[in-house]
Design a protein around this motif. Structure first.
Motif, PDB file in Angstrom:
ATOM      1  N   GLY A  35      -2.747 -11.392  16.656  1.00  0.00           N
ATOM      2  CA  GLY A  35      -1.988 -10.173  16.907  1.00  0.00           C
ATOM      3  C   GLY A  35      -2.503  -8.888  16.291  1.00  0.00           C
ATOM      4  N   PHE A  36      -3.673  -8.898  15.667  1.00  0.00           N
ATOM      5  CA  PHE A  36      -4.229  -7.659  15.115  1.00  0.00           C
ATOM      6  C   PHE A  36      -5.057  -6.940  16.182  1.00  0.00           C
ATOM      7  CE2 PHE A  36      -3.205  -9.812  11.199  1.00  0.00           C
ATOM      8  CZ  PHE A  36      -2.896  -8.788  10.319  1.00  0.00           C
ATOM      9  N   VAL A  37      -5.003  -5.612  16.147  1.00  0.00           N
ATOM     10  CA  VAL A  37      -5.793  -4.799  17.081  1.00  0.00           C
ATOM     11  C   VAL A  37      -6.580  -3.767  16.285  1.00  0.00           C
ATOM     12  CG1 VAL A  37      -4.128  -5.082  18.951  1.00  0.00           C
ATOM     13  CG2 VAL A  37      -3.898  -3.138  17.406  1.00  0.00           C
ATOM     14  N   HIS A  38      -7.732  -3.381  16.806  1.00  0.00           N
ATOM     15  CA  HIS A  38      -8.568  -2.378  16.154  1.00  0.00           C
ATOM     16  C   HIS A  38      -7.845  -1.029  16.171  1.00  0.00           C
ATOM     17  CE1 HIS A  38     -12.172  -4.999  15.954  1.00  0.00           C
ATOM     18  NE2 HIS A  38     -11.543  -5.610  16.947  1.00  0.00           N
ATOM     19  N   ASP A  39      -7.912  -0.310  15.050  1.00  0.00           N
ATOM     20  CA  ASP A  39      -7.096   0.897  14.906  1.00  0.00           C
ATOM     21  C   ASP A  39      -7.893   1.969  14.158  1.00  0.00           C
ATOM     22  OD1 ASP A  39      -5.117   2.790  13.806  1.00  0.00           O
ATOM     23  OD2 ASP A  39      -3.636   1.386  14.600  1.00  0.00           O
ATOM     24  N   ALA A  40      -8.237   3.043  14.878  1.00  0.00           N
ATOM     25  CA  ALA A  40      -9.040   4.114  14.290  1.00  0.00           C
ATOM     26  C   ALA A  40      -8.268   4.872  13.212  1.00  0.00           C
ATOM     27  CB  ALA A  40      -9.489   5.081  15.391  1.00  0.00           C
ATOM     28  N   GLU A  41      -6.968   5.005  13.373  1.00  0.00           N
ATOM     29  CA  GLU A  41      -6.169   5.726  12.386  1.00  0.00           C
ATOM     30  C   GLU A  41      -6.131   4.967  11.062  1.00  0.00           C
ATOM     31  OE1 GLU A  41      -4.120   8.663  10.616  1.00  0.00           O
ATOM     32  OE2 GLU A  41      -5.044   8.724  12.598  1.00  0.00           O
ATOM     33  N   ILE A  42      -6.043   3.644  11.137  1.00  0.00           N
ATOM     34  CA  ILE A  42      -6.091   2.831   9.921  1.00  0.00           C
ATOM     35  C   ILE A  42      -7.435   3.028   9.222  1.00  0.00           C
ATOM     36  CG2 ILE A  42      -6.161   0.462   9.033  1.00  0.00           C
ATOM     37  CD1 ILE A  42      -3.362   1.367   9.702  1.00  0.00           C
ATOM     38  N   MET A  43      -8.497   3.081  10.001  1.00  0.00           N
ATOM     39  CA  MET A  43      -9.830   3.305   9.422  1.00  0.00           C
ATOM     40  C   MET A  43      -9.878   4.647   8.693  1.00  0.00           C
ATOM     41  SD  MET A  43     -12.900   2.407   8.761  1.00  0.00           S
ATOM     42  CE  MET A  43     -13.381   1.043   9.837  1.00  0.00           C
ATOM     43  N   ARG A  44      -9.325   5.689   9.315  1.00  0.00           N
ATOM     44  CA  ARG A  44      -9.346   7.021   8.696  1.00  0.00           C
ATOM     45  C   ARG A  44      -8.500   7.053   7.422  1.00  0.00           C
ATOM     46  NH1 ARG A  44      -9.446   8.692  14.186  1.00  0.00           N
ATOM     47  NH2 ARG A  44      -7.161   8.698  14.293  1.00  0.00           N
ATOM     48  N   THR A  45      -7.379   6.344   7.441  1.00  0.00           N
ATOM     49  CA  THR A  45      -6.443   6.405   6.313  1.00  0.00           C
ATOM     50  C   THR A  45      -6.865   5.518   5.152  1.00  0.00           C
ATOM     51  OG1 THR A  45      -4.636   6.802   7.886  1.00  0.00           O
ATOM     52  CG2 THR A  45      -4.017   6.145   5.652  1.00  0.00           C
ATOM     53  N   PHE A  46      -7.345   4.315   5.450  1.00  0.00           N
ATOM     54  CA  PHE A  46      -7.584   3.339   4.388  1.00  0.00           C
ATOM     55  C   PHE A  46      -9.032   2.857   4.273  1.00  0.00           C
ATOM     56  CE2 PHE A  46      -3.143   2.603   5.820  1.00  0.00           C
ATOM     57  CZ  PHE A  46      -2.468   2.857   4.627  1.00  0.00           C
ATOM     58  N   GLY A  47      -9.862   3.134   5.255  1.00  0.00           N
ATOM     59  CA  GLY A  47     -11.184   2.516   5.318  1.00  0.00           C
ATOM     60  C   GLY A  47     -12.104   2.825   4.157  1.00  0.00           C
ATOM     61  N   ALA A  48     -11.893   3.948   3.473  1.00  0.00           N
ATOM     62  CA  ALA A  48     -12.788   4.337   2.393  1.00  0.00           C
ATOM     63  C   ALA A  48     -12.630   3.478   1.138  1.00  0.00           C
ATOM     64  CB  ALA A  48     -12.564   5.804   2.026  1.00  0.00           C
ATOM     65  N   ARG A  49     -11.651   2.588   1.138  1.00  0.00           N
ATOM     66  CA  ARG A  49     -11.409   1.769  -0.053  1.00  0.00           C
ATOM     67  C   ARG A  49     -12.580   0.833  -0.343  1.00  0.00           C
ATOM     68  NH1 ARG A  49      -7.469  -1.835  -0.065  1.00  0.00           N
ATOM     69  NH2 ARG A  49      -7.434  -1.809  -2.338  1.00  0.00           N
ATOM     70  N   TYR A  50     -13.322   0.449   0.706  1.00  0.00           N
ATOM     71  CA  TYR A  50     -14.459  -0.458   0.522  1.00  0.00           C
ATOM     72  C   TYR A  50     -15.700   0.112   1.211  1.00  0.00           C
ATOM     73  CZ  TYR A  50     -11.080  -4.019  -0.954  1.00  0.00           C
ATOM     74  OH  TYR A  50     -10.096  -4.709  -1.618  1.00  0.00           O
TER      75      TYR A  50
ATOM     76  N   SER B 187       0.847  -1.185   0.000  1.00  0.00           N
ATOM     77  CA  SER B 187       0.000   0.000   0.000  1.00  0.00           C
ATOM     78  C   SER B 187       0.891   1.248   0.000  1.00  0.00           C
ATOM     79  CB  SER B 187      -0.925  -0.043   1.221  1.00  0.00           C
ATOM     80  OG  SER B 187      -1.897   0.963   1.160  1.00  0.00           O
ATOM     81  N   LYS B 188       0.516   2.278   0.736  1.00  0.00           N
ATOM     82  CA  LYS B 188       1.296   3.518   0.741  1.00  0.00           C
ATOM     83  C   LYS B 188       1.958   3.736   2.091  1.00  0.00           C
ATOM     84  CE  LYS B 188      -2.671   6.456   1.985  1.00  0.00           C
ATOM     85  NZ  LYS B 188      -3.498   7.608   1.602  1.00  0.00           N
ATOM     86  N   ASP B 189       2.989   4.584   2.089  1.00  0.00           N
ATOM     87  CA  ASP B 189       3.704   4.961   3.314  1.00  0.00           C
ATOM     88  C   ASP B 189       4.267   3.754   4.064  1.00  0.00           C
ATOM     89  OD1 ASP B 189       3.066   7.647   2.836  1.00  0.00           O
ATOM     90  OD2 ASP B 189       1.166   7.472   3.909  1.00  0.00           O
ATOM     91  N   GLY B 190       4.691   2.743   3.307  1.00  0.00           N
ATOM     92  CA  GLY B 190       5.310   1.577   3.922  1.00  0.00           C
ATOM     93  C   GLY B 190       4.330   0.546   4.459  1.00  0.00           C
ATOM     94  N   TRP B 191       3.036   0.789   4.323  1.00  0.00           N
ATOM     95  CA  TRP B 191       2.029  -0.140   4.816  1.00  0.00           C
ATOM     96  C   TRP B 191       1.772  -1.252   3.808  1.00  0.00           C
ATOM     97  CZ3 TRP B 191       0.101  -0.573   9.583  1.00  0.00           C
ATOM     98  CH2 TRP B 191       0.212   0.528  10.449  1.00  0.00           C
ATOM     99  N   VAL B 192       1.408  -2.412   4.343  1.00  0.00           N
ATOM    100  CA  VAL B 192       1.038  -3.571   3.530  1.00  0.00           C
ATOM    101  C   VAL B 192      -0.344  -4.026   3.986  1.00  0.00           C
ATOM    102  CG1 VAL B 192       1.585  -5.973   2.989  1.00  0.00           C
ATOM    103  CG2 VAL B 192       3.429  -4.284   3.172  1.00  0.00           C
ATOM    104  N   GLU B 193      -1.247  -4.219   3.024  1.00  0.00           N
ATOM    105  CA  GLU B 193      -2.596  -4.659   3.373  1.00  0.00           C
ATOM    106  C   GLU B 193      -2.711  -6.177   3.297  1.00  0.00           C
ATOM    107  OE1 GLU B 193      -7.293  -4.111   2.063  1.00  0.00           O
ATOM    108  OE2 GLU B 193      -5.705  -3.123   0.907  1.00  0.00           O
ATOM    109  N   LEU B 194      -3.173  -6.776   4.372  1.00  0.00           N
ATOM    110  CA  LEU B 194      -3.537  -8.188   4.335  1.00  0.00           C
ATOM    111  C   LEU B 194      -4.960  -8.245   3.807  1.00  0.00           C
ATOM    112  CD1 LEU B 194      -2.677 -10.957   6.796  1.00  0.00           C
ATOM    113  CD2 LEU B 194      -5.061 -10.713   6.082  1.00  0.00           C
ATOM    114  N   THR B 195      -5.139  -8.895   2.670  1.00  0.00           N
ATOM    115  CA  THR B 195      -6.422  -8.799   1.986  1.00  0.00           C
ATOM    116  C   THR B 195      -6.775 -10.088   1.275  1.00  0.00           C
ATOM    117  OG1 THR B 195      -7.678  -7.435   0.413  1.00  0.00           O
ATOM    118  CG2 THR B 195      -5.380  -7.881  -0.141  1.00  0.00           C
ATOM    119  N   LYS B 196      -8.009 -10.173   0.839  1.00  0.00           N
ATOM    120  CA  LYS B 196      -8.525 -11.288   0.052  1.00  0.00           C
ATOM    121  C   LYS B 196      -8.207 -12.628   0.700  1.00  0.00           C
ATOM    122  CE  LYS B 196     -10.509  -8.639  -2.794  1.00  0.00           C
ATOM    123  NZ  LYS B 196     -10.649  -7.587  -1.771  1.00  0.00           N
ATOM    124  N   MET B 197      -8.552 -12.715   1.992  1.00  0.00           N
ATOM    125  CA  MET B 197      -8.412 -13.973   2.707  1.00  0.00           C
ATOM    126  C   MET B 197      -9.760 -14.674   2.708  1.00  0.00           C
ATOM    127  SD  MET B 197      -7.029 -14.718   6.539  1.00  0.00           S
ATOM    128  CE  MET B 197      -7.455 -16.248   7.372  1.00  0.00           C
TER     129      MET B 197
END
Length: 325
Positions: free
Chosen positions: A290-305, A230-240
Motif C-alpha cells: 500500500g505504499f506509493v511514491h510521493d514527491a512531497e514526502i521526498m521534499r519534506t523528509f528526504g534530506a534526513r539520509y 515525526s512532525k506534523d502528525g507523520w510517522v516514519e516507518l524505519t529501520k526495517m
C-alpha cells in the motif's frame, strides 16, 4: 434461534461481552496448556507496564481506556504472584508506580513467544473478510465461533512458524545488529543510523513510537521494524531489516504487515518511509502493501539520509463493498 442477536443493536454491549467471554475462555485454556499463570485480561497490563513503566495505576488505566477499579482488580493477582511490584515515586511517597519484576519480564517473553503467536492467527481467521456492515460482521464472527471455537482453531493450526515481539531492553542489541548488517552491506552507517540504533528506547519508544521484531522457533529473532513519530502528525516507518540467514522466509512481508497493523491500532494514519532504489525487493514489498511514491514526502523528509532517493507514503487501497460496486 439466537435470541440475543434478535434483540437488535440495542443489545450490542451484551453480544460483545458474550463474544469476549467465549474468546477469552479459549485463550485462558491455551495459557493453561502452556503452563502460563496469566489471564487474557492481564496480558495488556503486563505489556503496557513494560513499555511505559514504572507507571501509576491511574495512568495505566488511562492508557488502556479501562476503568481504574477494573485495572486494580486485575493487578492484584499479578502483584500477589510476584510479576508486578509497586515502587514509591521519588519525592512523593504517596504515589505507587508499577514495574515488572524479573519474574514478570520472563512471563511476558513467554506470552509473546508462545501464547500470542497461537491466538493471533485464530482470531484473525474469525474476522477475515468482515468489511462493511458491523452487525452483519459480528453475526459472522459468532457463527464462525459456533462452528469452531478459538481453541479448536489454535489446536488445528499447530505451532506458529513466526511471531511478532515488542521491544524490550534485552532486544536492543538485536535491533542494532540486524539493521547494521543490511545497511553496511549496501551503504554506510550515517549519523542518524548510529543514533537510532544505539538509543531506540530514548529516540523511538519514549516519543510514542514502536519497535517490533520477528522471531522463528529455529532461528530466534530474525527481523525488526520501527514506527517513529515525526512532525506534523507523520510517522516514519524505519529501520526495517531481516538477517541474511532468514531471507526467503517472507519475514519482511510478515513484519511489515504486523507493523502496519500496529500503526492502525494506534491511530497512526500518516505513515511514510525513506529508502534507496538499490533496495528493489523492499520497494516492491512496500508497493504491494500500500505504499506509493510521493514527491512531497521526498521534499519534506528526504534530506534526513544522504542515501535517500526514494520516498513513499502509505495509501492503502480502499476496499469496495459489493453493495457499492
Amino acid at each position: 434461534m439466537d435470541l440475543l442477536a434478535s434483540y437488535g443493536v440495542g443489545f450490542l454491549g451484551s453480544r460483545l461481552k458474550r463474544l469476549a467471554e467465549r474468546m477469552q475462555a479459549d485463550a485462558a485454556e491455551v495459557a493453561r496448556s502452556l503452563d502460563l499463570p496469566v489471564q487474557p485480561a492481564q496480558m495488556s497490563l503486563l505489556l503496557t507496564i513494560r513499555l511505559h513503566g514504572p507507571i501509576a495505576v491511574g495512568e495505566l488505566a488511562e492508557r488502556l481506556q479501562l476503568a481504574q477499579p477494573t485495572v486494580t482488580r486485575a493487578l492484584k493477582s499479578l502483584e500477589d504472584d510476584g510479576f508486578v511490584e509497586a515502587r514509591r515515586a521519588l519525592g512523593d511517597g504517596r504515589t505507587r508506580r508499577l514495574a515488572l519484576t524479573d519474574k514478570g519480564q520472563a512471563l511476558l517473553v513467554r506470552i509473546q513467544t508462545q501464547l500470542l503467536p497461537r491466538i493471533e492467527p485464530a482470531a484473525a481467521e474469525l474476522v477475515e473478510g468482515l468489511e462493511g456492515d458491523f452487525m452483519l460482521g459480528l453475526a459472522k464472527v459468532e457463527r464462525r465461533l459456533a462452528e469452531a471455537s478459538l481453541l479448536t482453531r489454535i489446536e488445528a493450526a499447530g505451532p506458529p512458524a513466526m511471531w511478532a515481539r515488542d521491544f524490550s531492553d534485552d532486544l536492543a542489541e538485536a535491533f542494532h545488529r540486524i539493521n547494521a548488517e543490511w545497511i553496511e552491506e549496501m551503504f554506510t552507517l550515517e549519523e542518524n543510523d548510529v543514533a537510532l540504533l544505539s538509543r531506540p528506547r530514548e529516540l523511538i519508544l519514549d516519543k510514542g513510537g514502536v519497535v517490533l521484531f520477528a522471531e522463528t522457533p529455529g532461528l530466534g529473532v530474525v527481523g525488526t521494524c520501527a514506527l517513529m513519530v515525526s512532525k506534523d502528525g507523520w510517522v516514519e516507518l524505519t529501520k526495517m531489516g531481516v538477517l541474511k540467514s532468514a531471507r526467503g522466509l517472507k519475514v519482511g512481508e510478515f513484519l511489515l504487515a504486523k507493523t502496519l497493523e500496529r500503526a492502525a491500532s494506534l491511530g497512526m494514519d500518516k505513515i511514510y518511509l525513506l529508502t534507496n532504489r538499490k533496495c528493489g525487493p523492499a520497494i516492491h514489498l512496500y508497493e504491494k502493501l500500500g505504499f506509493v511514491h510521493d514527491a512531497e514526502i521526498m521534499r519534506t523528509f528526504g534530506a534526513r539520509y544522504e542515501r535517500c532517493d526514494v520516498a513513499m507514503a502509505y495509501r492503502p487501497r480502499a476496499i469496495t463493498s459489493p453493495a457499492c460496486a
